[in-house]
Scaffold this active site. Sequence first.
Site, PDB file in Angstrom:
ATOM      1  N   GLN A  56       1.980   3.361  -9.615  1.00 55.80           N
ATOM      2  CA  GLN A  56       2.360   2.747 -10.884  1.00 55.80           C
ATOM      3  C   GLN A  56       2.860   3.750 -11.928  1.00 55.80           C
ATOM      4  O   GLN A  56       3.515   3.360 -12.889  1.00 55.80           O
ATOM      5  CB  GLN A  56       1.178   1.956 -11.443  1.00 55.80           C
ATOM      6  CG  GLN A  56       0.837   0.757 -10.569  1.00 55.80           C
ATOM      7  CD  GLN A  56      -0.384   0.000 -11.048  1.00 55.80           C
ATOM      8  OE1 GLN A  56      -1.502   0.406 -10.780  1.00 55.80           O
ATOM      9  NE2 GLN A  56      -0.188  -1.090 -11.754  1.00 55.80           N
ATOM     10  N   HIS A  76      12.012  -1.535  -2.173  1.00 53.99           N
ATOM     11  CA  HIS A  76      13.401  -1.264  -1.788  1.00 53.99           C
ATOM     12  C   HIS A  76      13.986  -2.385  -0.935  1.00 53.99           C
ATOM     13  O   HIS A  76      15.134  -2.766  -1.105  1.00 53.99           O
ATOM     14  CB  HIS A  76      13.500   0.072  -1.033  1.00 53.99           C
ATOM     15  CG  HIS A  76      13.168   1.250  -1.911  1.00 53.99           C
ATOM     16  ND1 HIS A  76      12.845   2.489  -1.417  1.00 53.99           N
ATOM     17  CD2 HIS A  76      13.095   1.366  -3.260  1.00 53.99           C
ATOM     18  CE1 HIS A  76      12.588   3.319  -2.419  1.00 53.99           C
ATOM     19  NE2 HIS A  76      12.737   2.656  -3.549  1.00 53.99           N
ATOM     20  N   ASP A  89      10.190   4.042  -8.387  1.00 51.82           N
ATOM     21  CA  ASP A  89      10.888   5.267  -7.982  1.00 51.82           C
ATOM     22  C   ASP A  89      10.766   6.366  -9.046  1.00 51.82           C
ATOM     23  O   ASP A  89      10.607   7.540  -8.716  1.00 51.82           O
ATOM     24  CB  ASP A  89      12.387   4.995  -7.753  1.00 51.82           C
ATOM     25  CG  ASP A  89      12.652   4.213  -6.465  1.00 51.82           C
ATOM     26  OD1 ASP A  89      11.672   3.857  -5.774  1.00 51.82           O
ATOM     27  OD2 ASP A  89      13.832   3.953  -6.167  1.00 51.82           O
ATOM     28  N   HIS A 159      -4.877   3.263  -3.696  1.00 56.22           N
ATOM     29  CA  HIS A 159      -4.703   2.141  -4.620  1.00 56.22           C
ATOM     30  C   HIS A 159      -3.424   1.399  -4.185  1.00 56.22           C
ATOM     31  O   HIS A 159      -2.360   1.597  -4.764  1.00 56.22           O
ATOM     32  CB  HIS A 159      -4.591   2.676  -6.048  1.00 56.22           C
ATOM     33  CG  HIS A 159      -4.744   1.640  -7.120  1.00 56.22           C
ATOM     34  ND1 HIS A 159      -5.715   1.734  -8.104  1.00 56.22           N
ATOM     35  CD2 HIS A 159      -4.073   0.509  -7.370  1.00 56.22           C
ATOM     36  CE1 HIS A 159      -5.604   0.682  -8.924  1.00 56.22           C
ATOM     37  NE2 HIS A 159      -4.612  -0.067  -8.496  1.00 56.22           N
ATOM     38  N   ASN A 203      -9.405   0.378  -3.649  1.00 58.25           N
ATOM     39  CA  ASN A 203      -9.269  -0.413  -4.862  1.00 58.25           C
ATOM     40  C   ASN A 203      -8.956  -1.869  -4.524  1.00 58.25           C
ATOM     41  O   ASN A 203      -7.955  -2.149  -3.861  1.00 58.25           O
ATOM     42  CB  ASN A 203      -8.134   0.144  -5.728  1.00 58.25           C
ATOM     43  CG  ASN A 203      -7.959  -0.654  -7.008  1.00 58.25           C
ATOM     44  OD1 ASN A 203      -8.796  -0.571  -7.908  1.00 58.25           O
ATOM     45  ND2 ASN A 203      -6.903  -1.448  -7.094  1.00 58.25           N
ATOM     46  N   GLU A 204      -9.778  -2.794  -4.976  1.00 61.41           N
ATOM     47  CA  GLU A 204      -9.534  -4.239  -4.895  1.00 61.41           C
ATOM     48  C   GLU A 204      -9.083  -4.714  -3.516  1.00 61.41           C
ATOM     49  O   GLU A 204      -7.971  -5.248  -3.365  1.00 61.41           O
ATOM     50  CB  GLU A 204      -8.482  -4.647  -5.933  1.00 61.41           C
ATOM     51  CG  GLU A 204      -8.870  -4.310  -7.350  1.00 61.41           C
ATOM     52  CD  GLU A 204      -7.906  -4.893  -8.385  1.00 61.41           C
ATOM     53  OE1 GLU A 204      -6.767  -5.246  -8.035  1.00 61.41           O
ATOM     54  OE2 GLU A 204      -8.309  -5.003  -9.546  1.00 61.41           O
ATOM     55  N   ASN A 343     -13.758  -4.093 -11.203  1.00 57.59           N
ATOM     56  CA  ASN A 343     -12.594  -4.397 -12.040  1.00 57.59           C
ATOM     57  C   ASN A 343     -12.772  -5.807 -12.573  1.00 57.59           C
ATOM     58  O   ASN A 343     -12.829  -6.762 -11.792  1.00 57.59           O
ATOM     59  CB  ASN A 343     -11.295  -4.327 -11.228  1.00 57.59           C
ATOM     60  CG  ASN A 343     -10.919  -2.899 -10.868  1.00 57.59           C
ATOM     61  OD1 ASN A 343     -11.602  -1.943 -11.246  1.00 57.59           O
ATOM     62  ND2 ASN A 343      -9.824  -2.741 -10.143  1.00 57.59           N
TER      63      ASN A 343
END
Length: 504
Positions: A56, A76, A89, A159, A203-204, A343
């Site tokens: 991210q 992509h 990117d 993640h 993560n999650e 979370n």
Amino acid sequence: MKKYSYHLLLVVAFCFLHTRSVTAINAQKICELKHKIGSEKFPSNFSFGVSTAAYQIEGAWNEDGKGLSIWDTFTHDHPEMIDDRSNGDIGPDSYHRFEQDLAALKELKVNFYRFSISWPRILPNGDISSKNQKGIDYYNMVINKLISNGIEPMVTMIHYDLPQALSDLGGFTNEIFIKYFRYYADTLYENFGDRVKVWVTFNEPFDYCVPGYGSCNFPPMVRASGVADYMCMETTLKAHAAAYRLYKAKYFETQGGKVGITISSRFLYSKTNDNDAVDRGMQYSLGWLAHPIFSLSGNYPYIMIEDIVSNSQKEGRAWPRLSALKSWWLNAIKGSGDFLGLNYYSSRYVEEALPPKGVVPSWDHDAHLKYDIDSKWRRAKSTWLYCVPEGLEDLLKWIRDNYNNVEVIITENGWSDEGTLDDSERIDYLKAHLQAVLNAVNSGCNVSRYTHWSLIDNFEWQRGYTEKFGLYYVNLTSENKERIPKRSAIYYKRVIETKTVIDN
Ligand SMILES: *[C@@H]1O[C@H](CO)[C@@H](O)[C@H](O)[C@H]1NC(C)=O
Ligand SMILES: *[C@@H]1O[C@H](CO)[C@@H](O)[C@H](O)[C@H]1NC(C)=O
Ligand SMILES: *[C@@H]1O[C@H](CO)[C@@H](O)[C@H](O)[C@H]1NC(C)=O
């Protein structure tokens, strides 16, 4: 004379408008948690941080030897799956601009920073034979600069950004993943464990397993609901336990850190006092992973085993889509967490949906629940995110009562908007949720840390750059991609300095 009265009119008009706008802001508080339990101040050993994730924020998707992750190939190959057809990117470009993130972290005075390591940046093929020193150098630089500025690093091992090379082998549906993950974790402990003392394995998992391997709207876009999503969760549990046991056997004595996992969860309420529906909903979401790791008995929640074994039989299958863990894995997984990373963003009302809805087979159909909201709850930019601070307090109490008061680290909590600098909604959300955490702590819940999502505005997965969660605005169109503090950053800094849920 004429001129004078004109001015007077303006002044009167200004005062009128000004008073009105101030009242309007007060009336518009998106949510509040008015009840307070006990002390107004967090304990001195409670700490505050902010969170980000590699894909991210980093950019530099193909630089310095980095391999592809499934998020590179997904964005992509399927730009139509991203609201603004964007990708990570370049994004906030933290790979080249960590100094700017560090400046923001220092300004906030956070105690720790939760970031994730890009697996394909350090092992481009996912395997230790492909070790990329430049990737390791980057994270060494990040970790060293954090520590020299008094900020503790907290690392998420993955993640969402699975190496494409491992996805090509079936990703989380191939049990060989457990071995790859164990060697990846070994590489991380070996290279960074002298300085990193808090590790989050995954993560999650629900959020990449069910949409990624079930309903096919998240990479790697497998459509095998009720089958591959359950395999993905089981592989995740086993890989997590393998990495945890490796740490305890090989590194704990010298490094002395903690290893946990981050699970996302809502709290569920019933409009009709139907506690069975609430329990069913909690077991099918948080309990799916938390029960095998953190309950005293271990294994999947009984209700899931019972439903899915029975449904599989009705479907005429030769073996169940989910069954009780066998004793070797049951014992390896049970107790394999020093803390539960949580979370929390929102809550829902729940009731049983009978007859069950959803395709056969699927998690939806097995769980047979329907969800609702309260018309009083205020919504963020994200369609799923309603401000329900009492849900966080109640969820923490539920964890206290169901999982033997395990240590909880809140690894994410946050609010989305258009990205405005004057983000009073985010301040309201933050304040109400901090009060919820403080109430829980004052009620004996073993919560040690709070992490706000996120440090900076970033690439919000399928929402692209259309939803912003940052305490800092990032000017994506300027050459220097400046990080600019929003009002919420100033607020959070004052909370961290005083360890108090201050009024604003
Ligand atoms: C909270 O968690 C820590 C770390 O696991 C543990 O040592 C402590 O006993 C727990 N506290 C309570 C009150 O259960
Ligand atoms: C923080 O300190 C309190 C009081 O001494 C203690 O009960 C609690 O277990 C500590 N929490 C952690 C996470 O160390
Ligand atoms: C973002 O950067 C561009 C180019 O430097 C500038 O024109 C614009 O005013 C900046 N936006 C904000 C909100 O600072």
